[in-house]
Design an enzyme around this catalytic site. Structure first.
Site, PDB file in Angstrom:
ATOM      1  N   GLY A  14       0.817  -1.210   0.000  1.00 59.77           N
ATOM      2  CA  GLY A  14       0.000   0.000   0.000  1.00 59.77           C
ATOM      3  C   GLY A  14       0.849   1.257   0.000  1.00 59.77           C
ATOM      4  N   SER A 109      -5.851  11.009  10.702  1.00 60.64           N
ATOM      5  CA  SER A 109      -6.392  12.255  11.248  1.00 60.64           C
ATOM      6  C   SER A 109      -7.900  12.374  11.043  1.00 60.64           C
ATOM      7  CB  SER A 109      -5.701  13.459  10.594  1.00 60.64           C
ATOM      8  OG  SER A 109      -5.958  13.490   9.204  1.00 60.64           O
ATOM      9  N   CYS A 110      -8.459  11.596  10.108  1.00 59.86           N
ATOM     10  CA  CYS A 110      -9.895  11.702   9.827  1.00 59.86           C
ATOM     11  C   CYS A 110     -10.747  11.107  10.939  1.00 59.86           C
ATOM     12  CB  CYS A 110     -10.233  11.037   8.494  1.00 59.86           C
ATOM     13  SG  CYS A 110     -10.165   9.238   8.514  1.00 59.86           S
ATOM     14  N   ASP A 316     -19.736  19.381   1.968  1.00 60.21           N
ATOM     15  CA  ASP A 316     -18.319  19.738   2.069  1.00 60.21           C
ATOM     16  C   ASP A 316     -17.542  18.804   2.989  1.00 60.21           C
ATOM     17  OD1 ASP A 316     -17.883  21.910   0.383  1.00 60.21           O
ATOM     18  OD2 ASP A 316     -18.666  23.341   1.836  1.00 60.21           O
TER      19      ASP A 316
END
Length: 353
Positions: A14, A109-110, A316
């Site tokens: 990956g 971080s999401c 968004d």
């Protein structure tokens, strides 16, 4: 850490795992083990146990995960939570059972709260509601971080976690159905450029490298154009436009994956699991950019001269995501690759690969 130590990288093919492998190899580490999915199914607990029994790695980097963009996260919710939980559970538990000296777990971080204060500090994890579109993925990743902390607290395992920001670079996913924002923008701009120039040769080369919904270079021009239009790339007469989701106003931080790998390896060498929580470390560059400005930057680099249309009926997502990297800076690391230079490298690599 001896340079002959055996290191197992789960997810070595990956984007993240391959970057960490390159970084370790460049530092002289040669005893690195990796397995593709056909050789080792990380969803299979018995297979993972047998692998650890046979290979006896000393160190583990857990970069394997089911990942994708907003559409994939929102539509494959069961797969994202189940597969990520199983991968983590099996690798972390076997690492404990086999006395692994150190494990590095890759978070994201999401998974911080959708409306976390900015810039985001490590202690903001689990202090608010998650982004609904990727909640299953986030819950799984949070469980992985907490599992590392729990195994340290109960068993004394030196299992550490890092929280990278949005990444881009070699081995990224350019599948328009499932890719993240930056690689999707690069590919859409390139396809738009080819369409403007009536360059069906390069258009077909792109479809051959990365088929869209099973459509490759063997299909007719008409079908290729229909597929492009479905993904917001359309031509009316001589005018080409690319339609993008939302207003373009959200702010995002982007880090080249080679910088991320260098930071992760730096922490692998210089950071041990603490007795306090949160134990994870943010990895980012400390700067963000509006998605609209990112699109204009990529448009310029690629050479696309058509229109960009923002579909404000689409969501968004999180207004801003910028990591506080003071903890990482204190540990002696800083990024080297600026965003514009990094994107130029990626575009050249994509076009000429």
């Amino acid at each position: 850490m001896d340079k002959n130590s055996k290191i197992y990288i789960a997810g070595h093919r990956g984007m993240v795992g391959s970057a960490i492998m390159r970084n370790l190899q460049n530092k002289g580490f040669s005893n690195i083990v990796g397995r593709i999915r056909e050789e080792l199914d990380l969803l299979n607990e018995l297979a993972v146990a047998r692998f650890f029994d046979k290979e006896q790695p000393e160190y583990v980097v857990l970069a394997a995960a089911k990942v994708g963009g907003i559409v994939a996260n929102n539509t494959l919710r069961a797969q994202f939570i189940y597969e990520n939980l199983m991968i983590q559970n099996h690798v972390i538990h076997q690492s404990y059972l086999h006395g692994i000296k150190k494990l590095l777990f890759l978070g994201s971080s999401c998974i911080y709260p959708r409306l976390a204060r900015q810039p985001i500090k490590e202690e903001y994890l689990l202090t608010g509601e998650l982004e609904p579109t990727n909640e299953p993925y986030a819950i799984a990743k949070i469980a992985g971080i907490k599992m590392c902390e729990a195994y340290h607290a109960q068993y004394g395992c030196n299992f550490i976690s890092v929280m990278p920001t949005n990444l881009y670079g070699p081995n990224d996913n350019y599948d328009l159905e499932k890719s993240h924002v930056l690689p999707a923008l690069i590919r859409k701009m390139l396809l738009g450029k080819y369409l403007m120039e009536n360059d069906f040769e390069n258009l077909r080369k792109d479809f051959q490298k990365h088929p869209i919904e099973g459509v490759n270079a063997t299909y007719s021009d008409e079908i290729l154009l229909k597929v492009l239009e479905k993904y917001g790339i359309s031509r009316q007469g001589q005018e080409v436009s690319i339609t993008l989701w939302g207003t373009g106003s959200p702010l995002r931080e982007f880090l080249h994956v080679d910088d991320m790998a260098d930071a992760a390896v730096h922490l692998f060498f210089h950071y041990d699991a603490p007795d306090t929580v949160p134990s994870h470390v943010n990895i980012g560059c400390g700067e963000d950019i509006r998605i609209k400005d990112l699109a204009e930057m990529i448009k310029k680099i690629v050479g696309y001269e058509g229109k960009i249309i923002w579909d404000t009926s689409k969501p968004d997502g999180t207004p801003r995501k910028l990591l506080d990297i003071s903890k990482l800076s204190t540990l002696g690391w800083k990024p080297q690759i600026c965003l514009e230079d990094g994107i130029r490298q990626v575009v050249n690599s994509y076009v000429f690969s």
